[in-house]
Design an enzyme around this catalytic site. Structure first.
Site, PDB file in Angstrom:
ATOM      1  N   GLY A  26       0.783  -1.224   0.000  1.00 58.34           N
ATOM      2  CA  GLY A  26       0.000   0.000   0.000  1.00 58.34           C
ATOM      3  C   GLY A  26       0.819   1.281   0.000  1.00 58.34           C
TER       4      GLY A  26
ATOM      5  N   CYS B 187     -23.308  -6.519 -18.768  1.00 59.87           N
ATOM      6  CA  CYS B 187     -22.064  -6.709 -18.010  1.00 59.87           C
ATOM      7  C   CYS B 187     -20.954  -5.834 -18.572  1.00 59.87           C
ATOM      8  CB  CYS B 187     -21.584  -8.164 -18.116  1.00 59.87           C
ATOM      9  SG  CYS B 187     -22.508  -9.309 -17.132  1.00 59.87           S
TER      10      CYS B 187
ATOM     11  N   CYS C 235     -28.270  -8.453 -16.070  1.00 55.82           N
ATOM     12  CA  CYS C 235     -27.614  -8.190 -17.358  1.00 55.82           C
ATOM     13  C   CYS C 235     -28.558  -8.641 -18.474  1.00 55.82           C
ATOM     14  CB  CYS C 235     -26.293  -8.940 -17.445  1.00 55.82           C
ATOM     15  SG  CYS C 235     -25.593  -8.963 -19.111  1.00 55.82           S
TER      16      CYS C 235
ATOM     17  N   CYS D  41     -19.198 -12.181 -19.346  1.00 50.32           N
ATOM     18  CA  CYS D  41     -20.551 -12.176 -19.879  1.00 50.32           C
ATOM     19  C   CYS D  41     -20.675 -13.194 -21.022  1.00 50.32           C
ATOM     20  CB  CYS D  41     -20.894 -10.777 -20.376  1.00 50.32           C
ATOM     21  SG  CYS D  41     -22.616 -10.557 -20.842  1.00 50.32           S
TER      22      CYS D  41
ATOM     23  N   CYS E 190     -26.644 -11.860 -20.376  1.00 53.94           N
ATOM     24  CA  CYS E 190     -26.381 -13.157 -19.747  1.00 53.94           C
ATOM     25  C   CYS E 190     -27.274 -13.397 -18.528  1.00 53.94           C
ATOM     26  CB  CYS E 190     -24.906 -13.281 -19.354  1.00 53.94           C
ATOM     27  SG  CYS E 190     -24.447 -12.311 -17.907  1.00 53.94           S
TER      28      CYS E 190
END
Lengths: 278, 360, 199
Positions: free
Chosen positions: A30, A264, A239, A270, A242
């Site tokens: 980080g 998606c 979606c 997808c 899909c």
């Protein structure tokens, strides 16, 4: 493969410098390691940090996937993928499962990643405190002292004003309980995927000359408050392609009468879901 | 049935072909050559070399042609090429006192050893479009006796003898290099100057101008501006002695600025320094103003104006960085935009809900 | 310079890329022992693995310190030629320290830990160990799912006590590579190390 340039474009001296920065970044999860970012043959702000990181970790045996907004076929993803085909001759794929290195802008793939994969993020502004304190000399001190008060104040002001934390992307998180970091402008929907992820995650900011990392299986905690816990975006419909109800959706405007649909953003995920259903 | 957009690769290829066509323009018109650019658009070449940080007239001309005359794009091309070049070492410092002068003026003195030499300048031209002149070859110019020794002392050295101006700082030790080490703040003057030379002419011009209008006023006098040729020398490790490897054209500007003095230092003049490849006079002057403005910390002055703010100036001076980040807004951002849409809709829904509750 | 200088990577760009990936994986998954077998032979007593690390990471920006047992003319000539790194006499000034179990504790104690604003301005140790048998350790921290068992040979209690202190310094501290002749493992400062029998 184009000859005349070194493998993966960067010269060896540059790669050594970036590789040293990468190892420090991994050792200090980080923390933003400064590095002498080079001018690349593509503009700053268009993924030069991610490209330099990928170029420094790439081996001839790798299979590379490049996505932008979750899609393999967005113009800048195409351009970056082509760059590595030309300069490194590596294999490429659109399938998340087949990639050993995935370079991304603004999304984390929906499929969970493995230990033998590396996710490289393109980062525009690596400093999570930058919009609260523009001075590098000040923000550097805040990180050194672990003094993140201004960030909490900002988030709390959001709650007071809107009833919510009004940050929808580039949502700050704490890594390994120490550094507050910017996960790059991914939607906060993706933040939970960073936590305890099996893959190594590397972040490159070219213009701002910073590299940082989240090693595998590292705690990544999105900042929140007990009475206002972190939560992610939800959609009211699945979606349209899909039928997924668990993925991040893009809104597509279909006509000028307000007709729209949701699909998606992760095009590979997808397509696979559609194939499975067929 | 909706089908996801495809064909990014084809679209990019087509865009590149179109770009090539546009660059060439009407094929009935003769193609411009890079030699012509190098000979006739010299100031464009000079700027590209200066901000591109690479002294190579031919490459700069190629870049200008390839960039369709967009100088920031040309600078970017040069930078990207420069970064792949092997680095053999560092030249010894150039000696501008030994410059073979083509132009040298001082606004601070009426006359001085060596005199005022106007040289090639727009300064006193009347800005009237000359439709005929461009077609007519100019008559050769008498430049005075060929044996005139054009090396001449620097004006600021002449007044330096009297102690009225601070000594030119000669920080010992190797100068830094921001192309090899990321810039950290506070930055020393060597790195500030390097950053300013690479910085955008327009940005520095505006900042320099702002100091003249009172945003960090420093009462500048153009002590000296000189343009000409200087030798470049290099000491190869295996030889151990200095050899001259060539010559470059440069412009140097030394500003003389007022300084009220501080607790430990009596009032004296201070310096602002500007340098460019070729004849980038506006750039060198702007740089000198901004260099002086950025010396607030060192001279114990109060920082009040943007031009005096080191982090602000140095972080935003580079036009290759700036143009990249501004123009990256052209890239798709629809994932983040969707996140914002969702948030905004939710906040508005809740706000309306609350209003209704209040109305009930 | 010795008369016969041994070569480095046959193909520097590809060789160093492959070596770096091993080094990156090792640092990202502390305590995981990974093969590092470059396509060249380093001059003894330098291990091939150690040489691969140096040739991949070191250059004139990274002063290099070697302990007495490694300070052989052949090794110094080799590293100077292939990396261009300055050989540093003061271990506290070095970016990379090459040492052996006998000198590891002293080197660790003296190596730079960086500073609060730049914890990355710290040193990396490469400790040549005969193999990865011996001391049993349990590791926890970033890069490790739950816990990982780790063993390495020849390092004494003082070294491990210093490694514990090193971890307490986080985010400051040094990072350590252990190099057996053809294998490496890493312990970054972020790793918490428990020795057998310790609470």
């Amino acid at each position: 493969m184009t000859t005349g340039y070194n493998f993966a474009y960067l010269n060896e001296q540059t790669k050594r410098m970036i590789r040293r920065a990468l190892l420090k970044a991994v050792a200090i999860p980080g923390y933003q390691v400064p590095f002498a970012s080079r001018e690349m043959p593509m503009p700053y702000g268009w993924g030069t940090g991610g490209v330099q990181v990928t170029a420094s970790i790439l081996t001839p045996g790798d299979t590379l996937k490049v996505i932008d907004q979750g899609a393999d076929d967005t113009t800048n993803a195409v351009s970056i993928r082509k760059f590595f085909v030309r300069t490194a001759g590596v294999a490429t794929t659109e399938e998340t499962e087949k990639a050993s290195i995935i370079q991304t802008r603004h999304r984390v793939p929906e499929a969970s990643l493995r230990e033998d994969q590396i996710l490289v993020y393109q980062v525009p502004i690596p400093e999570p405190l930058r919009f609260l304190e523009p001075r590098e000399t000040e923000t550097r001190k805040m990180h050194a002292l672990e003094e993140y008060g201004i960030m909490h104040v900002k988030l709390y002001e959001d709650i007071a004003r809107h009833g919510h934390i009004a940050t929808a992307y580039a949502y700050p998180a704490k890594v390994n309980g120490r550094y507050v970091f910017d996960p790059s402008p991914i939607p906060k929907f993706d933040n939970p995927k960073l936590d305890d992820c099996a893959a190594l995650q590397l972040f490159g900011a070219g213009r701002e000359k910073r590299i940082y990392a989240v090693p595998p299986y590292t705690k990544v905690t999105s900042l929140d408050f007990e009475d206002h816990p972190f939560s992610v975006q939800k959609w009211e419909e699945p979606c349209a392609l899909c039928g997924s109800t668990t993925t991040y959706l893009d809104e597509i405007i279909l006509d000028d009468k307000g007709k729209r649909m949701f699909v998606c953003s992760d095009t590979d995920h997808c397509r696979k879901a559609q194939e499975k259903a067929a | 049935m909706y089908v996801a957009v495809k064909g990014g690769e084809k679209a990019i290829d087509a865009a590149h072909r179109l770009l090539g066509e546009e660059r060439r323009g009407n094929p009935d018109i003769p193609e411009i050559t890079t030699t012509q650019i190098g000979e006739q658009l010299t100031l464009a070449v000079d700027r590209v070399m200066t901000e591109g940080s690479l002294y190579d007239r031919e490459l700069a001309a190629v870049a200008i042609k390839q960039a369709r005359g967009d100088l920031i794009e040309a600078i970017f091309l040069i930078r990207a090429s420069r970064t792949t070049l092997p680095r053999y070492g560092y030249s010894t410092p150039i000696e501008t006192s030994d410059m073979l002068i083509r132009r040298r003026i001082s606004a601070a003195f009426k006359d001085m050893p060596g005199g005022q030499i106007l040289g090639p300048t727009f300064d006193y031209t009347h800005r009237l479009l000359e439709f005929e002149a461009s077609e007519t070859p100019a008559a050769p110019v008498e430049t005075g006796p060929a044996d005139l020794d054009r090396t001449m002392p620097r004006v600021l050295d002449l007044i330096g003898a009297e102690g009225l101006i601070e000594a030119a700082s000669s920080t010992s030790g190797e100068p830094g290099d921001l192309t090899r080490e990321p810039l950290a703040f506070p930055a020393d003057r060597d790195l500030r100057l390097q950053s300013l030379v690479r910085g955008d002419e327009g940005f520095l011009l505006a900042l320099g101008y702002s100091t003249q209008r009172g945003y960090g006023r420093s009462h500048p006098f153009a002590g000296e501006i000189r343009y000409g040729e200087v030798a470049v020398s290099f000491t190869p490790e295996e030889l151990g002695f200095e050899i001259e490897i060539g010559a470059i054209d440069i412009t140097e500007c030394e500003m003389i600025n007022q300084f009220k003095g501080s607790a430990g230092v009596p009032p004296q003049f201070t310096r602002g320094y500007g340098l460019s490849f070729g004849q980038c006079e506006r750039k060198a002057m702007s740089m000198a103003l901004v260099d002086r403005a950025l010396r607030v910390r060192e001279l114990d002055e109060e920082q009040t104006a943007p031009a005096q703010d080191e982090e602000f100036v140095l972080s935003h001076a580079d036009n290759v960085q700036a143009t990249g980040f501004v123009e990256h807004l052209k890239l798709p951002h629809y994932v983040d935009f969707q996140a914002e849409l969702e948030l905004l809709r939710r906040l508005r829904r809740e706000a309306q809900g609350l209003d209704q509750e209040a109305a009930e | 310079m010795s008369t016969e200088l041994l070569s480095g990577f046959t193909d520097q760009a590809r060789g160093s890329a492959e070596a770096f990936r091993v080094m990156l994986d090792a640092m990202a998954q502390p305590g995981r022992i990974l093969p590092l077998k470059p396509d060249f032979a380093a001059p003894a007593p330098l291990f091939d693995s150690t040489a691969a690390i140096c040739l991949t990471l070191c250059d004139y920006d990274t002063p290099l310190w070697l302990d007495d047992s490694l300070r052989e003319a052949a090794v110094i000539d080799y590293l100077r030629f292939h990396t261009g790194a300055r050989i540093e006499n003061d271990s506290s000034q070095a970016s990379f320290l090459l040492c052996t179990p006998a000198t590891a504790a002293e080197a660790l104690a003296r190596a730079s830990i960086g500073n609060a604003e730049y914890p990355d301005a710290s040193a990396t140790l490469v400790i040549q160990v005969p193999d990865f048998s011996g001391d049993r350790l349990t590791l926890k921290g970033p890069g490790i799912k739950d816990e990982r068992a780790f063993t390495t040979a020849g390092l004494d209690a003082r070294f491990w006590a210093l490694m514990d202190e090193n971890h307490q310094l986080f985010p400051l501290g040094r990072d350590v590579y252990f190099a057996a002749p053809q294998e490496i493992a890493a312990l970054p400062r972020s790793t918490q190390i428990k020795r057998e029998g310790q609470a």
